[in-house]
Design a protein around this motif. Structure first.
Motif, PDB file in Angstrom:
ATOM      1  N   ASP A  12     -10.269   9.506  -7.600  1.00 43.90           N
ATOM      2  CA  ASP A  12     -10.071  11.009  -7.621  1.00 43.90           C
ATOM      3  C   ASP A  12     -10.209  11.365  -6.165  1.00 43.90           C
ATOM      4  O   ASP A  12      -9.174  11.913  -5.866  1.00 43.90           O
ATOM      5  CB  ASP A  12     -11.185  11.583  -8.279  1.00 43.90           C
ATOM      6  N   MET A  13     -11.075  11.114  -5.354  1.00 46.65           N
ATOM      7  CA  MET A  13     -11.001  11.600  -4.062  1.00 46.65           C
ATOM      8  C   MET A  13     -10.197  11.043  -3.140  1.00 46.65           C
ATOM      9  O   MET A  13      -9.328  11.951  -2.268  1.00 46.65           O
ATOM     10  CB  MET A  13     -12.646  11.321  -3.423  1.00 46.65           C
ATOM     11  N   PRO A  14      -9.791   9.737  -3.204  1.00 46.12           N
ATOM     12  CA  PRO A  14      -8.565   9.343  -2.544  1.00 46.12           C
ATOM     13  C   PRO A  14      -7.303  10.197  -2.744  1.00 46.12           C
ATOM     14  O   PRO A  14      -6.549  10.385  -1.775  1.00 46.12           O
ATOM     15  CB  PRO A  14      -8.338   7.839  -2.788  1.00 46.12           C
ATOM     16  N   ALA A  15      -7.194  10.533  -3.988  1.00 44.61           N
ATOM     17  CA  ALA A  15      -5.773  11.111  -4.534  1.00 44.61           C
ATOM     18  C   ALA A  15      -5.761  12.568  -3.863  1.00 44.61           C
ATOM     19  O   ALA A  15      -4.784  13.098  -3.562  1.00 44.61           O
ATOM     20  CB  ALA A  15      -5.797  11.277  -6.047  1.00 44.61           C
ATOM     21  N   HIS A  16      -6.951  13.095  -3.950  1.00 44.99           N
ATOM     22  CA  HIS A  16      -7.237  14.446  -3.002  1.00 44.99           C
ATOM     23  C   HIS A  16      -6.702  14.552  -1.647  1.00 44.99           C
ATOM     24  O   HIS A  16      -5.940  15.094  -1.092  1.00 44.99           O
ATOM     25  CB  HIS A  16      -8.544  15.273  -3.277  1.00 44.99           C
ATOM     26  N   LEU A  17      -7.251  13.396  -0.915  1.00 48.84           N
ATOM     27  CA  LEU A  17      -6.904  13.170   0.352  1.00 48.84           C
ATOM     28  C   LEU A  17      -5.450  12.765   0.712  1.00 48.84           C
ATOM     29  O   LEU A  17      -4.820  13.340   1.613  1.00 48.84           O
ATOM     30  CB  LEU A  17      -7.727  12.020   1.052  1.00 48.84           C
ATOM     31  N   LYS A  18      -4.880  11.930   0.089  1.00 45.55           N
ATOM     32  CA  LYS A  18      -3.365  11.762  -0.047  1.00 45.55           C
ATOM     33  C   LYS A  18      -2.618  12.951  -0.154  1.00 45.55           C
ATOM     34  O   LYS A  18      -1.551  13.298   0.638  1.00 45.55           O
ATOM     35  CB  LYS A  18      -3.203  10.759  -0.933  1.00 45.55           C
TER      36      LYS A  18
ATOM     37  N   ALA B 129     -14.776   4.264  -0.704  1.00 43.31           N
ATOM     38  CA  ALA B 129     -15.171   4.478   0.747  1.00 43.31           C
ATOM     39  C   ALA B 129     -16.187   5.250   0.169  1.00 43.31           C
ATOM     40  O   ALA B 129     -16.378   5.870  -1.090  1.00 43.31           O
ATOM     41  CB  ALA B 129     -14.089   5.316   1.588  1.00 43.31           C
ATOM     42  N   PRO B 130     -17.304   5.700   1.082  1.00 45.30           N
ATOM     43  CA  PRO B 130     -18.261   6.479   0.670  1.00 45.30           C
ATOM     44  C   PRO B 130     -18.056   7.906   0.476  1.00 45.30           C
ATOM     45  O   PRO B 130     -18.600   8.871   1.429  1.00 45.30           O
ATOM     46  CB  PRO B 130     -19.391   6.214   1.971  1.00 45.30           C
ATOM     47  N   TYR B 131     -17.391   8.294  -0.477  1.00 44.24           N
ATOM     48  CA  TYR B 131     -17.084   9.749  -0.756  1.00 44.24           C
ATOM     49  C   TYR B 131     -18.355  10.379  -1.640  1.00 44.24           C
ATOM     50  O   TYR B 131     -18.614   9.671  -2.357  1.00 44.24           O
ATOM     51  CB  TYR B 131     -15.949   9.856  -1.606  1.00 44.24           C
ATOM     52  N   VAL B 132     -18.560  11.728  -1.141  1.00 48.19           N
ATOM     53  CA  VAL B 132     -19.399  12.344  -1.853  1.00 48.19           C
ATOM     54  C   VAL B 132     -19.067  12.969  -3.374  1.00 48.19           C
ATOM     55  O   VAL B 132     -19.602  12.743  -4.399  1.00 48.19           O
ATOM     56  CB  VAL B 132     -19.900  13.667  -1.160  1.00 48.19           C
ATOM     57  N   HIS B 133     -17.551  13.287  -3.250  1.00 51.98           N
ATOM     58  CA  HIS B 133     -17.169  13.684  -4.543  1.00 51.98           C
ATOM     59  C   HIS B 133     -16.552  12.526  -5.202  1.00 51.98           C
ATOM     60  O   HIS B 133     -15.610  11.861  -5.116  1.00 51.98           O
ATOM     61  CB  HIS B 133     -15.859  14.531  -4.310  1.00 51.98           C
ATOM     62  N   ARG B 134     -17.107  12.247  -6.425  1.00 52.68           N
ATOM     63  CA  ARG B 134     -16.931  11.245  -7.274  1.00 52.68           C
ATOM     64  C   ARG B 134     -16.876  11.416  -9.022  1.00 52.68           C
ATOM     65  O   ARG B 134     -16.787  10.543  -9.738  1.00 52.68           O
ATOM     66  CB  ARG B 134     -17.935  10.010  -7.315  1.00 52.68           C
TER      67      ARG B 134
END
Length: 138
Positions: free
Chosen positions: A83-89, A72-77
């Motif tokens: 990584d960012m999907p892990a933070h969201l979950k 997905a178009p995450y800023v934090h990469r």
């Protein structure tokens, strides 16, 4: 209060109930109380859910991957695509669980288990801070 270090696990939902209980012999002496378990990481979480049927954990992983997909178009990469999907979950599921103690045992329901929800492909060892309080069985 104690710290428990969990061995690295692959991404997914892992039942850690026996591992937690096995490292807390102090609860055997309690008539009633609480165990609070806090994970010191932002890309893994804790939950309580179905602890017997592995299909439930597979479905959880699949569902959360749809809610917070890689790519997905995450800023934090900074740390990679997981990584960012892990933070969201981790935000959705939370960083702690509290379980009652009754007669020297974790008072979970018949089908319940404590999950380590590992949201990274290679998250590494995970640190838990566990706080136990209660009344001794005298």
């Amino acid at each position: 209060q104690t710290e428990i270090i969990l061995a690295p696990r692959p991404r997914g939902f892992h039942v850690i109930t026996a591992e937690i209980a096995g490292q807390l012999p102090v609860i055997r002496d309690l008539r009633a109380g609480l165990v609070h378990i806090f994970i010191q990481h932002t890309s893994a979480s804790l939950a309580i859910n179905e602890g017997v049927e592995p299909e439930v954990r597979q479905d959880m992983e699949a569902h959360f991957n749809r809610l917070a997909p890689e790519g997905a178009p995450y800023v934090h990469r900074y740390e990679g695509p997981d990584d960012m999907p892990a933070h969201l979950k981790a935000v959705m599921l939370g960083s702690s669980v509290t379980v009652p103690i009754r007669d020297g045992r974790l008072a979970l329901g018949a089908w319940q288990g404590i999950y380590l929800c590992e949201h990274r492909d290679r998250g590494g060892a995970r640190r838990l801070v566990v706080t136990v309080s209660g009344e001794r069985a005298d």
